[in-house]
Scaffold this motif. Structure first.
Motif, PDB file in Angstrom:
ATOM      1  N   ASP A 142      40.575  34.089  24.832  1.00 41.62           N
ATOM      2  CA  ASP A 142      40.299  33.720  26.226  1.00 41.62           C
ATOM      3  C   ASP A 142      38.949  33.038  26.366  1.00 41.62           C
ATOM      4  OD1 ASP A 142      42.729  34.737  27.013  1.00 41.62           O
ATOM      5  OD2 ASP A 142      41.933  36.672  27.651  1.00 41.62           O
ATOM      6  N   GLN A 188      47.161  37.105  31.800  1.00 40.51           N
ATOM      7  CA  GLN A 188      46.130  37.219  32.819  1.00 40.51           C
ATOM      8  C   GLN A 188      46.606  38.044  34.007  1.00 40.51           C
ATOM      9  OE1 GLN A 188      42.863  35.620  32.307  1.00 40.51           O
ATOM     10  NE2 GLN A 188      43.888  35.912  30.330  1.00 40.51           N
ATOM     11  N   GLN A 256      41.173  43.650  32.993  1.00 43.35           N
ATOM     12  CA  GLN A 256      40.737  42.397  33.605  1.00 43.35           C
ATOM     13  C   GLN A 256      40.814  42.503  35.130  1.00 43.35           C
ATOM     14  OE1 GLN A 256      42.150  38.664  31.384  1.00 43.35           O
ATOM     15  NE2 GLN A 256      43.733  40.143  30.855  1.00 43.35           N
ATOM     16  N   THR A 268      36.893  35.830  36.755  1.00 43.58           N
ATOM     17  CA  THR A 268      37.595  36.852  35.986  1.00 43.58           C
ATOM     18  C   THR A 268      36.603  37.655  35.160  1.00 43.58           C
ATOM     19  OG1 THR A 268      39.524  35.405  35.820  1.00 43.58           O
ATOM     20  CG2 THR A 268      39.447  37.290  34.338  1.00 43.58           C
TER      21      THR A 268
END
Length: 810
Positions: A142, A188, A256, A268
């Protein structure tokens, strides 16, 4: 009934901007036909990660990072995409297993710290890890760069897809890497509630559980939590400790939070924690090879002198008798903050991250059941900070990305090496009276203290100029500054606790200094580097892309962190403390084609990479005089051909075949360490010319191939499909020693994996699997025992394993 895999097309919103998607800025525009609504601008923000169900099986992978439809087939770079489902189905739950799906990827590991990931035969030198150099293959999760390759041994956690990019990456990536990159994208947070769970059991007491849940906490806040745990009994049995070793014991957790205060801003926050606590790592007896040592100092005589017999001379009996403590405690984790903001015609992305790594090992460094080396451990702790800032713009004629990257790393290591009561007879010359006195070396201890401070700063950018509808050129540049400061100290103590210093001249002290010699130095390195690349892309037809690339790049210089050779005066040779940067010139040309109404794909690439001042690992034959150090080889070249083919004639069948021919060799290395058959004697050459010989760990031929067939079915009143899948791989022989040796060639081998099951559109998937189905006996690595005694040990690959998995999505 609709098949589970009706399409492999997927969409990535513009500011998802994983590192792989930035590569799309350099690509020629995709053909608009059949794109439909995908050609329209989309929101800049992603609630979900890309969902890829094709992977190696092919199919369009549509990206919209440039606000138009674009597939991976339109990206002018050799790239392999593996979907999350394919990772699960094939049991490729870490990078080591991933190499069975990506033929040009090589992974070697004697323990998590001493691991290497290479692409096309280059990336990291083969042998003991030295923290003073960079990796040539970057690992990103990521957008966050993972500096230590130990992270490659952990389980993949809630992965959406993995992209293996082949060739230099630097003008679009935060950290410059000369061999390629492994870009991992996780799922995500979503603003729709969803979840998944998976449970697997198998032989060898294999148990694996995975779960993830995602959903909204408010109108503009979403969260996702994922967990994974794996355990398995070891594959080697230690008759000394009456326990299995080479076990698996992994747990990982990732959380997350996605905050979307406006339509054009995503923030994020991610945190993860991963731990391994395996009974690891060891090896088994494989063979004895003759060296140039006197016969009374070679393995057979030394073992006979102490009445030592190995539990088995057949490595596939999987028996060992290592008597020192074994441990591979490994923990990594960190926090990352990613901000994506649509600003005018482009997107501004900031990625801020902190990561840590804690390594707690214990090893048996004499590779035998004798108390020669009774303690060998180098626990290490790392803290890493990274900041990347980039801006991308997409226009009708020009696209560009510009960015900056800052990296700081601190590694502290505390080493302990200790010899035991069998060391005198094993280590000292049998003609010396001291060899019969166990107290000479019993308890002899070296205490190593070292640290590394590593700073890297970079500015990078790439422009894509669409000269015409079919022709695009893309120049890229990178300016890089690297600075490394280190410290190394080795203090030596006798068994009674007294210091052993270089000034002592009595016979006992001289014998001890021949095993461990005190050393202290503070190496330092700094340098600026400018690199660049140029790619030309030609769209020969709507489904045919041609490209050619030239890159002039580098791998940062470094410092030796494990000790350096001593001169005639006994002082460390400071000239060997620093390593020059690698100078890399890379040439590549390729073609990407889709055919049969895009039911099939065929990609071909040819490449050549020339490396001047290649950073090679040099091993010393003695027990503790020097664990290994780095030196610059004159020149290395890797060149070859790669082909990827996939076909999907219907929703009921799909197949793939990937292959690579890699010719990776030392063009010039005249002062390399000699192989064991040329070492150990009083007249043995101090070094050897291995120019023209193959690089370690590289198979000339490597293939991966597979297929899956399905048919409509009903089970327990559930509509779905039954399926049967096969995945195979083959690699030809390769050398398992830095300098090719007659004793360390590993024969080529082929592995076969099968699976069969039932799945539904709603996400239920139940299947049985068998890996290494034909129980192929093969070795992953061979190790040359210390001291030039001729002992060769090895690590057998996993035997046949089987089990079942049930997965559910909701």
């Amino acid at each position: 009934m609709t098949a589970k895999y009706p399409s492999t097309r997927r969409r990535i919103p513009a500011t998802s901007l994983t590192l792989s998607l930035i590569l799309a800025f350099a690509a020629q525009p995709a053909a608009a036909e059949d794109a439909g609504a995908d050609t329209a601008p989309t929101s800049a923000h992603a609630g979900t990660a890309p969902q890829v169900e094709g992977g190696s099986y092919g199919g369009d992978i549509v990206v919209t990072a440039r606000r138009r439809a674009e597939t991976a087939q339109d990206v002018p770079i050799a790239i392999s995409v593996v979907a999350g489902d394919q990772i699960d189905n094939t049991g490729s739950f870490n990078v080591g297993r991933l190499q069975q799906l990506a033929p040009t990827l090589q992974f070697y590991s004697s323990n998590p710290r001493n691991s290497a990931v290479n692409i096309r035969g280059i990336g990291a030198p083969f042998g003991l890890t030295n923290d003073g150099i960079e990796q040539g293959v970057g690992i990103y999760v990521d957008d966050v760069y993972y500096a230590r390759v130990a992270s490659a041994t952990f389980d993949f956690l809630d992965v959406a897809q993995i992209e293996v990019l082949r060739g230099p990456q630097g003008t679009l990536y935060g950290k410059n890497t000369t061999a390629g990159a492994i870009n991992i994208t996780t799922n995500q947070p979503t603003f729709d509630f969803e979840g998944k769970a998976e449970l697997s059991i198998g032989n060898l007491n294999f148990k694996q559980a995975k779960a993830a849940v995602s959903g909204p906490l408010s109108d503009n806040l979403a969260a996702r939590v994922a967990i994974s745990a794996t355990s398995r009994r070891g594959t080697l049995y230690n008759v000394t400790t009456d326990r299995w070793i080479q076990s698996q014991d992994n747990i990982g957790l990732r959380g997350q939070l996605l905050w979307r205060p406006t339509d054009n801003l995503d923030i994020t926050l991610t945190g993860d924690w991963n731990k391994q606590d395996a009974v690891c790592c060891g090896s088994v007896f494989v063979a004895v090879g003759e060296t140039q040592r006197p016969l009374n100092r070679q393995y057979a005589a030394l073992a006979a002198a102490q009445g030592y017999v190995v539990p088995s001379t057949n490595p596939y009996d999987r028996l060992t008798d290592l008597d020192a403590n074994l441990n591979a405690g490994n923990q990594i984790g960190g926090v990352a903050l990613r901000v994506k903001w649509d600003v005018g015609p482009g997107t501004l992305t900031s990625v801020t991250a902190w990561r840590y790594w804690d390594w707690q090992p214990e090893n048996d460094r004499d590779f035998t059941g004798l108390p020669v080396v009774t303690k060998s451990q180098n626990p290490s702790q790392q803290n890493q900070y990274t900041q990347e800032l980039r801006y991308n713009h997409s226009g009708s004629r020009f696209d560009f990305v510009v960015g900056g990257f800052a990296f700081y790393q601190r590694i502290d290591t505390q080493g302990t090496e200790q010899h035991g009561p069998a060391s005198s007879r094993w280590t000292l010359n049998p003609t010396s009276a001291l060899s019969n006195d166990p107290s000479v070396l019993d308890g002899l201890t070296a205490i190593n203290t070292q640290y590394l401070k590593n700073t890297s700063l970079a500015l990078f950018g790439q422009l894509s100029w669409k000269i015409s509808d079919s022709f695009t050129i893309q120049p890229g540049v990178r300016l890089n500054y690297d600075k490394k400061d280190g410290y190394y100290q080795r203090l030596v103590y006798a068994g009674d606790g007294s210091a052993v210093t270089a000034e002592l001249t009595d016979a006992v002290s001289v014998a001890r200094l021949g095993v461990f010699r005190p050393q202290e130095y503070s190496p330092s390195f700094s340098d600026w580097n400018f690199s660049y690349d140029l790619t030309a892309t030609f769209k020969a037809a709507p489904d045919i892309l041609l490209y050619a690339t030239y890159a002039k790049t580098f791998k940062s210089g470094g410092i030796n962190q494990n000790g350096v050779p001593s001169g005639a005066d006994g002082n460390p040779l400071l000239a060997a403390a620093t390593i020059k940067p690698e100078s890399v010139q890379h040439y590549e040309a390729g073609a990407k084609a889709e055919f049969w109404d895009r039911r099939g794909t065929f990609n071909l690439s040819i490449f050549r990479t020339d490396i001047k001042d290649y950073q090679a690992n040099v091993n010393n034959g003695q027990f503790g005089v020097l664990r290994g150090y780095l030196a610059n080889a004159g020149k290395v070249r890797t060149q070859g051909v790669e082909a990827d083919f996939s076909i999907r004639p219907s929703e009921r069948f799909r197949a793939y075949a990937n292959g690579a021919y890699t010719d990776a060799k030392y063009v010039r290395f005249i002062d390399a360490p000699c192989p064991p058959e040329l070492s150990g004697g009083s007249n043995s050459p101090p070094n050897c010319d291995i120019s023209g010989q193959r690089l370690p760990g590289v198979s000339k031929w490597a293939f991966s191939f597979g297929a899956e067939v399905n048919a409509p079915a009903k089970l327990l009143a559930q509509d779905g499909e039954v399926y049967f899948g096969y995945d195979g791989s083959y690699r030809s022989n390769y050398s398992s020693n830095a300098s090719p040796s007659a004793y360390t060639w590993i024969d080529g081998y082929s592995l076969s994996n099968f699976r069969a099951g039932f799945r539904t559109e709603d996400g239920l998937d139940i299947y049985a699997w068998v890996r290494n189905a034909f129980d192929k006996k093969y070795l992953e690595q061979l190790f040359v025992g210390p001291g030039n005694t001729g002992l060769i040990t090895g690590l057998p690959g996993d035997p046949r394993t089987w089990g079942g998995t049930i997965k559910a999505r909701f």
